[in-house]
Design an enzyme around this catalytic site. Structure first.
Site, PDB file in Angstrom:
ATOM      1  N   ILE B  95       0.902  -1.157   0.000  1.00 55.91           N
ATOM      2  CA  ILE B  95       0.000   0.000   0.000  1.00 55.91           C
ATOM      3  C   ILE B  95       0.936   1.200   0.000  1.00 55.91           C
ATOM      4  CG2 ILE B  95      -0.229  -0.012   2.540  1.00 55.91           C
ATOM      5  CD1 ILE B  95      -3.099   0.976   2.192  1.00 55.91           C
ATOM      6  N   SER B  96       0.701   2.148  -0.912  1.00 54.84           N
ATOM      7  CA  SER B  96       1.669   3.232  -1.125  1.00 54.84           C
ATOM      8  C   SER B  96       1.798   4.145   0.077  1.00 54.84           C
ATOM      9  CB  SER B  96       1.267   4.081  -2.323  1.00 54.84           C
ATOM     10  OG  SER B  96       0.985   3.264  -3.411  1.00 54.84           O
ATOM     11  N   GLN B  97       2.887   4.876   0.103  1.00 58.83           N
ATOM     12  CA  GLN B  97       3.105   5.870   1.147  1.00 58.83           C
ATOM     13  C   GLN B  97       2.031   6.958   1.019  1.00 58.83           C
ATOM     14  OE1 GLN B  97       6.862   7.851   0.668  1.00 58.83           O
ATOM     15  NE2 GLN B  97       6.748   8.882   2.638  1.00 58.83           N
TER      16      GLN B  97
END
Lengths: 808, 246
Positions: B95-97
């Site tokens: 899950i992206s930053q």
């Protein structure tokens, strides 16, 4: 107890066996962890695991009386434990959830890393304990034991490279484990004859290891590696695997979703992509074999920046360096080129495209216009007398590896100033050298390439290099053209047209107006144009100096094209950590520094521990040889030996023109002849007084040959370059022999002296030498990046001199 | 916590309550989410030069303050869900930053009536953020297990304006094209030209480039009113490679 031992024969055969397996294991682990993790982390893990050598000295120093009293058993157990732990520790290390990518996000990760290299240090600890224990026990036969150790290591380094061609790394692991147990069996015979107990159990254990299913031992790539990622997609499977010391190649088929590998493709491209088979090296670095059974032109290849030279002229003789899966060869065929020489280093790759998937690829490599050459690019160009209208060097490394600084530590002789001069010498008048690179933000390698081309042109006497350069870029790739001649206005018009229709930018051509830059793929500033203008002009040096990455050209003496790290930029980049500024770090170099720091700390602990614990003991009281002398001597020769070995491997790569041949031959020759040198001192180490002079003699010999080679190797290589490879190998061995022979002497001479005057310190001295060897490998690369390999050799000679002085 | 900060968080908390779909009255993660928002705001300020702005679109920030990120990560990672870092979610994906999601969403410049396509659903977080901002989100995930999971999570959170499709995103979503915005988070060797075709005139596409844990740059593809395509390459951090004047 030790007195009786002096008359017995030391177990030389089992020493050779365990040394061979341990060295082979070291190289094997590097292979395995390059598949599981990424190359630079593999390097760090294995470097630190080798501190097991240093730890063995500390361990024996602390437990010497007990170990010596039970020598035959202790020796055999260590050999057997090496064999068992070689496999067990590797399997355990695979279970550690280390994710190198997360290392600066997650505080668990450094602990996992520590766990991995502590686990992997164990097999080395056992192997080294066996050797060091024998040196301690048979102190009248130190030279012969050490010679057996070196000879074994030499054979191990040759054996593992041959073995890696024949079988997969998992199978090699089994064999090495079993070899450890075999060494233990041989030791039983050597030391105790038929009476030794536990032989049946050892034999059974060895057979058990050999019966282990290979699937259990196969390396499991990190889930974040390219191959693991693509295998998550339904319908994908690996249909074939090939293994060699150059890497494991996996061929991937995707039944449901087409693969579509076309990096750098124009945003405007409407050309269909052919079906593809994916090729992965060590579970990364994807390329693809195009499905083209009819051998038709593949239009998508004309929508890449690499197609530019075909639109400026009509080249008829083309050389493709790094042909890989053949896209650049097909691109040349698209344009009706009638004479294509394609050079590829990896024979298995050629075989896959030519034979196994020949029909799939439309027999691309058997096309009448194509001649495929197995070999290294630089060597091919140096040996060739042909000239070409175009020399094409495409994207040889994968973007992922390139952009995270993975290659920073890799020597590459492909992009040095001397290399570019070699290529340009083979370009016909009016022809081009075309080199493509990935675009990084901020720009790095494209700029270093421009700087290198300028340097190469200037070295060839061209005073206005800017007139012969053209640089274009898409959002993802750049292509630099170096022309043998000045660009014509017609060529420049075609260049602009080529870029316009494909949404590429012009970044430099002679007479380019500044406002023509940075139009389609827009950066905050026209970085590429600014850089090219500065680098081709008078203020190139100032620009390189000011730039926050190292973009000074690589040379054959400092062959680190992929090294961009500058210390000045470090504080600024570290401050950006939280925002994801880490990709700017060019991690490779820092991994090297981190490895060095850890190794220094651990070495200090390992060396000082026995000193602190045992200094009260009578046998640790200083006599004529002080402890500090022992430290300086064994540390210096430990550093120096590997400095020389590593630097000469690099020098010989340019002569043998194949990194693998060079490593195998130089390493094996060094170890074997050093072993011979050690054996030669055997007759002299009974006389300690003579030994002092022998050390000075050996160091003088090293200095003489070292300096001679430093001065003469380049001209000798240049003169003999055209010899066939077999003769060049023989010349290399002949050149290495005398130097290595002398280099094999200081260690046994010094250790024999310690054994006579302060016997308790023998294992400690061995440990110091082991720690120094680990530091040496890392330091050699750091020094070479900064100062070049010649400097590494000079440093080694000074260290040898220091050693001779310290124990004189 | 200082008083003004508490005040802000109270106000933001109230906004969350009003935002509907994804908000809970007794949300134990509300404080963590606010901390995340503050971190993003600080990062944006530091990177204002690269982003060409001091603050992101307040609507984007509000969406980030609304979407329950913890509900889209594996249970074992819920308590670190709001850290400003990428997290592994299984299947080799992350899950992206949040900071990167924020600037990517901001760069898309979507309007409430926009139609957006996402290629690479992953955790579903980016789709949820977009769903807070636009009329309809179409998202395609190639890994079946991941797509099914994200669809389940997004349905459970009550997002009715997200359609998840499991399949190959290379050719976009022909039936719903053209789109005002496209996000391509799935790694590809190149930007698929069919997606550029499906971008409306005046539309924007955003492509993060790099590895799962480190975004190296963002590529913003713009199609102007005449259909002319340009790209902008953006470094998500404040870093100028040249020192001094040139």
């Amino acid at each position: 107890m030790t007195g009786a031992g002096t008359l017995e024969r030391p177990p030389l055969v089992s020493i050779s066996l365990v040394s061979a397996s341990a060295l082979a294991y070291e190289i094997l682990l590097m292979r395995l962890f390059s598949i599981i993790q990424w190359h630079h982390f593999a390097y760090m893990i294995i470097s630190l695991a080798l501190l097991g050598y240093g730890a063995s000295g500390t361990f024996i120093a602390l437990a010497r009386p007990w170990l010596l009293a039970h020598y035959p058993l202790a020796y055999r157990i260590n050999l057997a434990l090496f064999g068992l732990s070689a496999i067990a520790c590797y399997l355990a290390a695979q279970q550690v959830p280390l994710n190198a990518e997360e290392i600066l996000w997650d505080w668990h990760q450094p602990l996992y890393l520590l766990a991995v290299y502590l686990l992997l240090a164990l097999p080395f600890l056992f192997a080294a304990t066996a050797v060091a224990l024998t040196l301690t026990r048979y102190r009248q036969a130190i030279a012969r034991v050490y010679a057996a150790d070196l000879l074994g290591a030499g054979l191990g380094s040759l054996g593992i490279i041959l073995l890696l061609f024949a079988v997969f790394p998992g199978t090699v692991l089994k064999l090495l484990g079993a070899l450890g147990l075999l060494a233990s069996l041989v030791a039983a015979r050597e030391l105790q004859g038929r009476r030794a107990r536990g032989q049946v159990a050892t034999l059974l254990a060895a057979l058990l290891l050999l019966a282990l299913p290979v699937a259990w031992l196969a390396p499991q790539p990190s889930p974040y590696k390219e191959l693991s990622q693509i295998l998550r997609i339904g319908g994908t499977r690996v249909i074939e695997e090939r293994s060699s010391p150059l890497g494991v190649i996996s061929v991937l088929e995707s039944a449901r979703v087409p693969l579509r590998h076309a990096p750098g493709l124009s945003l405007h491209s409407s050309a269909p992509l052919p079906e593809q088979l994916g090729l992965f090296t060590d579970a990364g670095g994807m390329t693809a074999i195009n499905h083209n059974p009819q051998g038709q032109a593949l239009a998508y290849l004309d929508d890449l920046t690499t197609a530019l030279p075909y639109y400026l002229a009509d080249p008829q003789r083309v050389l493709v360096l790094g042909a890989g899966a053949g896209a650049d060869v097909q691109q040349a065929l698209n344009h009706g080129v009638t004479q294509i020489d394609a050079v590829e280093l990896n024979p298995q790759l050629i075989e896959l495209v030519r034979q196994d998937h020949g029909d799939w690829a439309g027999n691309l490599y058997d096309h009448p216009a194509v001649r495929v050459h197995r070999g290294e690019a630089r060597g091919f160009v140096r040996h060739s007398r042909a000239t070409y209208d175009l020399i094409q060097i495409a994207l040889l490394d994968a973007f992922g590896a390139s952009s995270s600084g993975l290659h920073a530590l890799n020597e590459s002789y492909l992009y040095t100033v001397e290399a570019l001069q070699d290529y340009l010498a083979r370009v016909a008048p009016g022809g081009y050298l075309a080199i493509s690179r990935w675009i990084k933000l901020p720009p790095r390698d494209t700029l270093k390439l421009v700087a290198s081309a300028v340097a190469a042109l200037k070295a060839s006497g061209i005073t206005t290099p800017g007139e012969r350069l053209a640089l274009i870029r898409g959002w993802q790739t750049s292509t630099l053209l170096v022309k043998n001649g000045v660009f014509t206005s017609d060529e420049l018009a075609r260049l602009q047209d080529f870029c316009r229709t494909r949404a590429f930018d012009t970044a430099w051509y002679p007479g380019m107006p500044a406002d023509a830059a940075n139009r389609v793929n827009i950066f905050e500033q026209p970085y590429f144009y600014q850089a090219a203008a500065a680098l081709t002009g008078a203020e190139g040096a100032a620009f390189m100096d000011r730039y926050k990455f190292d973009i000074t050209p690589a040379t054959d003496d400092r062959p680190y094209f992929f090294h961009f790290f500058k210390w000045e930029a470090l504080p600024e980049i570290l401050a950006l950590r939280g925002q994801g500024g880490l990709p700017l770090l060019e991690a490779g170099y820092l991994v090297l520094v981190a490895t060095l720091l850890q190794a220094v700390i651990l070495s200090a602990v390992l060396i000082l521990l026995p000193l602190l614990v045992l200094r009260g003991r009578r046998e640790w009281q200083a006599t004529s040889v002080r402890s500090v002398q022992v430290v300086v001597y064994f540390f210096a020769i430990g550093l120096a030996f590997l400095f020389v070995e590593i630097a000469f491997i690099q020098k010989f790569i340019l002569f043998l023109h194949h990194p693998l041949y060079a490593v195998a031959i130089v390493l094996t020759a060094f170890l074997l002849f050093a072993g011979a040198g050690s054996a030669w001192t055997a007759r002299r180490d009974a006389h300690p007084r003579l030994a002092r002079y022998a050390t000075v003699g050996a160091v003088s010999g090293i200095a003489l040959f070292g300096l001679l080679y430093l001065l003469l190797l380049d001209p000798v290589f240049a003169a003999l370059l055209h010899l066939p490879v077999v003769l060049r190998i023989l010349v290399s061995i002949a050149l290495i022999a005398p130097l290595a022979f002398f280099m094999g002497m200081p260690f046994p001479l010094g250790l024999a002296r310690v054994a006579t005057e302060r016997p308790a310190l023998v294992p400690w001295a061995w440990g110091i030498n082991g720690c120094a060897s680990v530091l040496s490998a890392v330091l050699a690369t750091l020094l070479a990046i900064q100062f070049g390999f010649s400097a590494v050799i000079i440093a080694a000679l000074l260290l040898y001199a220091l050693a001779a002085l310290s124990l004189h | 916590m200082s008083n003004p900060a508490r005040l802000i968080s109270l106000i933001m908390g109230a906004t969350c309550l009003c935002a509907g779909a994804a908000a809970y009255a007794d949300d134990p993660f509300a404080a963590a989410r606010q901390d995340m928002i503050r971190e993003i705001e600080a990062d944006v300020k530091r990177t204002s030069l690269q982003l060409d702005k001091e603050v992101l679109d307040p609507r984007v920030m509000q969406a980030l303050a609304t979407v329950p990120r913890h509900a889209l990560v594996p249970e074992s990672l819920q308590d670190v869900a709001y850290r400003n870092r990428p997290l592994p979610i299984g299947h080799g994906q992350t899950i992206s930053q949040p900071y990167i999601v924020a600037i990517m969403t901001d760069l898309l410049k979507v309007a409430p009536d926009s139609k957006v396509l996402e290629v690479g659903t992953g955790s579903g977080y980016q789709a949820a953020i977009l769903a807070e901002l636009v009329e309809q989100v179409y998202t395609i995930e190639i890994i079946e297990a991941l797509g099914t999971r994200a669809r389940g999570h997004l349905e459970a959170l009550g997002y009715e304006n997200i359609t998840v499709r499991i399949g190959d995103g290379y050719y976009g979503w022909e039936e719903q094209a053209p789109f005002d915005g496209i996000v391509v988070t799935a790694a590809a060797s190149h930007i698929p030209p069919p997606l550029i075709e499906q971008l409306k005139n005046g539309g924007r596409m955003i492509v993060p480039v790099g590895s799962r844990f480190m975004v190296q740059q963002l590529v913003l593809v713009k199609k102007d009113s005449q259909g002319k395509v340009t790209t902008r390459q953006i470094l998500p951090v404040r870093f100028v490679p040249l020192t001094g004047e040139h």
